[in-house]
Design a protein around this motif. Structure first.
Motif: not given
Length: 173
Positions: A60-73, A106-111
């Protein structure tokens, strides 16, 4: 026209929080989404698989850098749970790879999770065993503390004093 603009802006804001999410895949036949990435992230080995069960990968990856890593996880875990629940099983996460901040350029939150689906009864047995181990180790600590208290009393320290407490802690180590 004013209503159309408001709805459009609201739609864009909602889409910004969305995550890209490819389907759950077999881990043995697919490569990690972190492979070859400019920002490889951090790998956490959480558990071992002694069952030989088929391993799966969910990303899963956030579409921007403003998405929390917790929500992506949370998104990745939810998709893994849904996948296993279709087989009347529960997840056991073996490995987690997470992007590391800063989440810019480009380093968006990813898990990415590597997991297996296990019978719920197996997981319950493991939890019961861990709980039993914790209780027995608490008993060991309690016995050690009692022995420490007695030794400090024998050395002449008075119960309730700071020096008695320090003595017990030192002797019980």
């Amino acid at each position: 026209m004013n209503l159309f603009i408001r709805i459009s802006i609201l739609g864009l804001l909602v889409l910004q929080g969305c995550a890209s999410a490819p389907p759950v895949q077999n881990a043995a036949t697919t490569k990690s989404y972190f492979d070859g990435a400019a920002y490889p992230g951090q790998i956490y080995n959480l558990s071992d698989d002694k069952t030989g069960a088929e391993q799966y990968r969910v990303f899963s990856q956030g579409s921007t850098g403003f998405v929390s890593i917790a929500s992506v996880q949370s998104n990745a875990e939810g998709r893994a749970k849904d996948f296993c629940s279709r087989e009347q099983k529960t997840i056991k996460v073996l490995q987690q790879q997470t992007s590391t901040p800063p989440h810019v350029l480009g380093n968006f939150p990813r898990v990415e999770l590597v997991f297996i689906c296990v019978d719920k009864s197996v997981l319950s047995e493991q939890k019961a065993r861990i709980s039993s181990d914790i209780k027995s180790s608490q008993g060991d600590v309690s016995a050690t503390m009692d022995q420490g208290k007695q030794k400090c009393l024998d050395l002449g320290f008075k119960v309730g004093t700071e020096s008695f407490g320090q003595c017990v802690l030192r002797v019980s180590k």
